[in-house]
Design a protein around this motif. Structure first.
Motif, PDB file in Angstrom:
ATOM      1  N   ILE A   1       0.845  -1.209   0.000  1.00 26.71           N
ATOM      2  CA  ILE A   1       0.000   0.000   0.000  1.00 26.71           C
ATOM      3  C   ILE A   1       0.874   1.251   0.000  1.00 26.71           C
ATOM      4  CG2 ILE A   1      -1.679   1.325   1.342  1.00 26.71           C
ATOM      5  CD1 ILE A   1      -2.797  -1.365   2.326  1.00 26.71           C
ATOM      6  N   LYS A   2       1.939   1.243   0.784  1.00 24.13           N
ATOM      7  CA  LYS A   2       2.817   2.402   0.880  1.00 24.13           C
ATOM      8  C   LYS A   2       3.462   2.721  -0.461  1.00 24.13           C
ATOM      9  CE  LYS A   2       6.686   4.239   3.603  1.00 24.13           C
ATOM     10  NZ  LYS A   2       7.646   3.952   4.708  1.00 24.13           N
ATOM     11  N   ARG A   3       3.742   1.695  -1.250  1.00 23.80           N
ATOM     12  CA  ARG A   3       4.401   1.894  -2.540  1.00 23.80           C
ATOM     13  C   ARG A   3       3.417   1.994  -3.710  1.00 23.80           C
ATOM     14  NH1 ARG A   3       7.752   0.173   0.906  1.00 23.80           N
ATOM     15  NH2 ARG A   3      10.025   0.365   0.708  1.00 23.80           N
ATOM     16  N   GLY A   4       2.148   2.084  -3.385  1.00 21.59           N
ATOM     17  CA  GLY A   4       1.145   2.262  -4.424  1.00 21.59           C
ATOM     18  C   GLY A   4       0.873   1.018  -5.238  1.00 21.59           C
ATOM     19  N   ASN A   5       1.208  -0.157  -4.693  1.00 22.15           N
ATOM     20  CA  ASN A   5       1.003  -1.416  -5.415  1.00 22.15           C
ATOM     21  C   ASN A   5      -0.144  -2.218  -4.822  1.00 22.15           C
ATOM     22  OD1 ASN A   5       3.234  -0.912  -7.090  1.00 22.15           O
ATOM     23  ND2 ASN A   5       4.648  -1.819  -5.610  1.00 22.15           N
ATOM     24  N   ILE A   6      -1.202  -1.535  -4.408  1.00 24.26           N
ATOM     25  CA  ILE A   6      -2.292  -2.233  -3.727  1.00 24.26           C
ATOM     26  C   ILE A   6      -2.960  -3.260  -4.625  1.00 24.26           C
ATOM     27  CG2 ILE A   6      -4.021  -0.484  -4.335  1.00 24.26           C
ATOM     28  CD1 ILE A   6      -5.261  -0.998  -1.556  1.00 24.26           C
ATOM     29  N   SER A   7      -2.981  -2.998  -5.949  1.00 25.42           N
ATOM     30  CA  SER A   7      -3.609  -3.952  -6.871  1.00 25.42           C
ATOM     31  C   SER A   7      -2.890  -5.294  -6.852  1.00 25.42           C
ATOM     32  CB  SER A   7      -3.623  -3.393  -8.287  1.00 25.42           C
ATOM     33  OG  SER A   7      -2.304  -3.122  -8.740  1.00 25.42           O
ATOM     34  N   ARG A   8      -1.651  -5.293  -6.384  1.00 33.10           N
ATOM     35  CA  ARG A   8      -0.854  -6.514  -6.339  1.00 33.10           C
ATOM     36  C   ARG A   8      -1.372  -7.497  -5.292  1.00 33.10           C
ATOM     37  NH1 ARG A   8       5.725  -6.503  -5.222  1.00 33.10           N
ATOM     38  NH2 ARG A   8       6.060  -8.749  -5.406  1.00 33.10           N
ATOM     39  N   ILE A   9      -2.048  -6.996  -4.277  1.00 32.78           N
ATOM     40  CA  ILE A   9      -2.487  -7.857  -3.178  1.00 32.78           C
ATOM     41  C   ILE A   9      -3.984  -8.107  -3.167  1.00 32.78           C
ATOM     42  CG2 ILE A   9      -0.555  -7.155  -1.702  1.00 32.78           C
ATOM     43  CD1 ILE A   9      -2.454  -5.286  -0.230  1.00 32.78           C
ATOM     44  N   VAL A  10      -4.738  -7.530  -4.099  1.00 29.13           N
ATOM     45  CA  VAL A  10      -6.195  -7.679  -4.100  1.00 29.13           C
ATOM     46  C   VAL A  10      -6.582  -9.109  -4.462  1.00 29.13           C
ATOM     47  CG1 VAL A  10      -8.347  -6.917  -5.188  1.00 29.13           C
ATOM     48  CG2 VAL A  10      -6.568  -5.262  -4.650  1.00 29.13           C
TER      49      VAL A  10
ATOM     50  N   ILE B   1      -7.443   3.097   4.749  1.00 24.44           N
ATOM     51  CA  ILE B   1      -8.029   2.837   6.066  1.00 24.44           C
ATOM     52  C   ILE B   1      -7.253   1.727   6.770  1.00 24.44           C
ATOM     53  CG2 ILE B   1     -10.096   2.060   7.285  1.00 24.44           C
ATOM     54  CD1 ILE B   1     -11.735   3.213   4.926  1.00 24.44           C
ATOM     55  N   ALA B   2      -7.005   0.631   6.054  1.00 23.35           N
ATOM     56  CA  ALA B   2      -6.265  -0.488   6.644  1.00 23.35           C
ATOM     57  C   ALA B   2      -4.859  -0.060   7.055  1.00 23.35           C
ATOM     58  CB  ALA B   2      -6.202  -1.646   5.643  1.00 23.35           C
ATOM     59  N   TYR B   3      -4.210   0.705   6.201  1.00 27.73           N
ATOM     60  CA  TYR B   3      -2.836   1.144   6.476  1.00 27.73           C
ATOM     61  C   TYR B   3      -2.776   1.987   7.756  1.00 27.73           C
ATOM     62  CZ  TYR B   3       1.805   3.151   5.701  1.00 27.73           C
ATOM     63  OH  TYR B   3       3.120   3.526   5.847  1.00 27.73           O
ATOM     64  N   GLU B   4      -3.723   2.902   7.919  1.00 27.21           N
ATOM     65  CA  GLU B   4      -3.711   3.766   9.101  1.00 27.21           C
ATOM     66  C   GLU B   4      -4.021   2.984  10.372  1.00 27.21           C
ATOM     67  OE1 GLU B   4      -6.217   7.118   8.416  1.00 27.21           O
ATOM     68  OE2 GLU B   4      -4.996   7.891   6.765  1.00 27.21           O
ATOM     69  N   CYS B   5      -4.856   1.949  10.268  1.00 25.89           N
ATOM     70  CA  CYS B   5      -5.121   1.107  11.432  1.00 25.89           C
ATOM     71  C   CYS B   5      -3.859   0.373  11.886  1.00 25.89           C
ATOM     72  CB  CYS B   5      -6.212   0.090  11.108  1.00 25.89           C
ATOM     73  SG  CYS B   5      -7.878   0.758  10.933  1.00 25.89           S
ATOM     74  N   LEU B   6      -2.962   0.103  10.955  1.00 23.91           N
ATOM     75  CA  LEU B   6      -1.772  -0.706  11.233  1.00 23.91           C
ATOM     76  C   LEU B   6      -0.530   0.123  11.553  1.00 23.91           C
ATOM     77  CD1 LEU B   6      -2.265  -3.337   8.393  1.00 23.91           C
ATOM     78  CD2 LEU B   6      -2.637  -3.683  10.834  1.00 23.91           C
ATOM     79  N   ARG B   7      -0.698   1.392  11.780  1.00 25.00           N
ATOM     80  CA  ARG B   7       0.456   2.225  12.136  1.00 25.00           C
ATOM     81  C   ARG B   7       1.125   1.700  13.410  1.00 25.00           C
ATOM     82  NH1 ARG B   7       1.018   6.810   9.195  1.00 25.00           N
ATOM     83  NH2 ARG B   7      -0.802   7.629   8.064  1.00 25.00           N
TER      84      ARG B   7
ATOM     85  N   SER C   1       0.416   3.649  18.343  1.00 23.63           N
ATOM     86  CA  SER C   1      -1.028   3.564  18.572  1.00 23.63           C
ATOM     87  C   SER C   1      -1.711   4.926  18.506  1.00 23.63           C
ATOM     88  CB  SER C   1      -1.311   2.913  19.934  1.00 23.63           C
ATOM     89  OG  SER C   1      -0.765   3.694  20.985  1.00 23.63           O
ATOM     90  N   LYS C   2      -1.023   5.980  18.912  1.00 25.60           N
ATOM     91  CA  LYS C   2      -1.630   7.310  18.905  1.00 25.60           C
ATOM     92  C   LYS C   2      -1.918   7.805  17.493  1.00 25.60           C
ATOM     93  CE  LYS C   2       0.336   8.822  23.320  1.00 25.60           C
ATOM     94  NZ  LYS C   2       1.206   9.826  24.012  1.00 25.60           N
ATOM     95  N   GLU C   3      -1.223   7.242  16.498  1.00 20.56           N
ATOM     96  CA  GLU C   3      -1.422   7.665  15.112  1.00 20.56           C
ATOM     97  C   GLU C   3      -2.553   6.888  14.428  1.00 20.56           C
ATOM     98  OE1 GLU C   3       2.296   7.223  13.169  1.00 20.56           O
ATOM     99  OE2 GLU C   3       3.293   8.810  14.316  1.00 20.56           O
ATOM    100  N   ARG C   4      -3.080   5.877  15.097  1.00 17.41           N
ATOM    101  CA  ARG C   4      -4.175   5.101  14.508  1.00 17.41           C
ATOM    102  C   ARG C   4      -5.508   5.819  14.731  1.00 17.41           C
ATOM    103  NH1 ARG C   4      -2.198  -0.034  17.904  1.00 17.41           N
ATOM    104  NH2 ARG C   4      -0.062  -0.125  17.070  1.00 17.41           N
TER     105      ARG C   4
END
Length: 509
Positions: free
Chosen positions: A314-323, A342-348, A351-354
């Protein structure tokens, strides 16, 4: 004189001892009377947690248990045919789960969870589940209907569609490569689970909040309408609601969670917060998007952890690779990027950044809104996209030396369309082509009829009658270009809509 003083002192001490013994006896008698008058069905108050801390006293009242029905062991055996293996519908860390029927007002299907004597869990988790679910009632939290203390058995509402994990992962063991869950179904399940978690974190009362501590796809169950509900509260903890925001800390002496879903910050500090649930839910979101489990050691080492691999892509913009390949063609690029964010921010890591579950829920509902709007727009333009046919004065007729025989059959869909080459004064006529007609025009989409290819798909050339628009031999009638959507294309109905608008605008000026 000395002797008399000593005697007086001893008598005084003796009187004091007798007085206190009488008081203690009175207290004991009073407690025995209270105990005798109380219900034999009440069980003891809140248990000690693994770290020695006691939960919120507001949850420890025995009156909570009265909200659940108490079953005898004989009733449970009758419901499960004496724990017949044929009635087993699942097994977890607590023990086996049976499907049974309990006679409330009518025969009702229930799920009966029985503690396994070899389980790592026990009385602590049993009482935690009762104490928690006796107080909580929510449409996206599995309801506890009753319990049997004799054999440590819990009775829940029956969830006919099993768990989210079943539908995402167990299909792989059956040799199937597709999931019955559509993108819209997956979104609705995530939203339901998010609503349940948000209620636990913010809405369970003015005195306490709940941290689930074991959020995972196997603990999200699906009812008859495929709505997601949070289950299994054996490891949950309560926190005082007086602690503002989502930064409430609970320090645990023992780390309890499931590998693959465990918040690294919680593991390192023993500091449990509601954001630990948010992290685990982020892993669930990736499971839903990718269709693979949280941990998979059959893959390359860098892909063992779904959380780590998903964040990397997701960070590298390759989300289509994992769908999940099962979702191909169902998710717009806009929705895909937002869901991944949304998923990426949950996984920060911090914890304060989620985001809070309230924020996660709102964003998921936005993605669902976008999805439904896209589907509605696609539906509105489907007839136009399928029947787009612009008649013009032909610029020239291009002959083709190849005159092949063609097949027919089927019905045209939104992924095929015919457009005339034109110039001069325009009149707009739309014809609804069948798939059979388009097959005939293109000689069953023969490779020799291909005149171009783009991101949408291949473009085929054909000929139609000038008046009836019926298929003609190569070189006869009006030449047309037919664009067919490729199954591998990331484009779809929205692009068809855009194309239809473009041609319409060009012919009105």
């Amino acid at each position: 004189m000395y002797l008399s003083t000593t005697l007086i002192f001893l008598v005084t001490v003796l009187d004091i001892l007798v007085y206190y013994l009488q008081k203690l006896q009175e207290q004991d008698n009073g407690e025995q009377k209270i105990s005798a008058s109380s219900s034999s069905l009440d069980i003891r108050s809140m248990h000690e947690e693994d770290d020695g801390e006691r939960k919120d006293p507001s949850l420890s009242s025995s009156s909570l248990y009265k909200q659940c029905q108490v079953f005898s062991l004989a009733e449970i055996k009758l419901a499960t045919n004496d724990f017949d293996d044929a009635f087993v519908i699942g097994k977890g860390g607590f023990g086996q789960v049976y499907k049974g029927q309990i006679d409330f007002e009518a025969r009702t299907d229930v799920a009966i969870k029985r503690l396994d004597c070899n389980s790592n869990q026990g009385e602590t988790e049993f009482r935690a589940e009762i104490e928690m679910l006796s107080k909580i009632r929510h449409s996206h939290i599995v309801s506890l209907l009753g319990y049997c203390e004799t054999d440590m058995i819990l009775v829940y509402e029956y969830m006919p569609n099993g768990s989210l994990e079943d539908h995402l992962h167990k299909k792989r063991t059956n040799g199937s490569t597709s999931s019955p869950l559509t993108w819209v179904q997956r979104l609705n399940i995530c939203i339901g689970a998010a609503r349940g978690l948000d209620y636990l974190h913010t809405g369970t009362g003015i005195q306490h909040r709940v941290i689930h501590r074991d959020v995972k796809s196997s603990n999200i169950l699906l009812d008859e309408n495929w709505a997601g509900k949070i289950a299994d509260f054996g490891l949950s903890r309560t926190t005082p609601a007086s602690h503002a925001g989502s930064t409430t800390n609970v320090y645990t002496g023992q780390i309890v969670s499931t590998f693959g879903y465990m918040d690294a910050e919680y593991f390192a500090t023993h500091r449990l917060t509601r954001k630990s649930d948010v992290y685990a839910f982020g892993v669930v979101l990736l499971e839903v998007l990718c269709g693979r489990p949280a941990l998979d050691f059959t893959l390359d080492e860098e892909q063992h952890s779904l959380a780590g691999w998903g964040k990397h892509c997701i960070k590298r913009g390759n989300i289509s690779r994992i769908v999940d390949p099962c979702l191909r063609g169902q998710v717009s690029v806009k929705c895909l990027k937002k869901f991944g964010q949304i998923a990426y921010e949950c996984l920060r890591s911090c914890s304060k950044e989620r985001p809070t579950m309230t924020v996660v829920l709102a964003r998921l509902e936005l993605v669902l809104t976008w999805t439904m709007q896209s589907a509605q727009r696609a539906s509105n333009w489907k007839n136009i996209a399928c029947s787009l046919f612009l008649t013009k004065t032909p610029r020239r007729v291009i002959s083709d030396q190849k005159k092949d025989g063609c097949d027919s059959g089927g019905v045209a869909t939104a992924s095929q369309q015919a457009v005339l080459h034109y110039e001069g004064t325009t009149t707009l006529n739309l014809k609804d082509f069948t798939y059979s007609e388009l097959q005939t025009v293109t000689c069953n989409f023969h490779h020799r009829r291909v005149i171009g290819e783009g991101g949408f798909g291949k473009v085929f050339k054909g000929w139609l009658d000038r008046v009836t628009y019926t298929p003609q031999k190569a070189g006869d009638g009006i030449p047309v270009a037919i664009k067919k959507l490729s199954p591998e294309s990331m484009q779809g109905l929205l692009e068809l809509q855009s194309l239809a608008l473009t041609y319409f605008v060009e012919t009105t000026y």
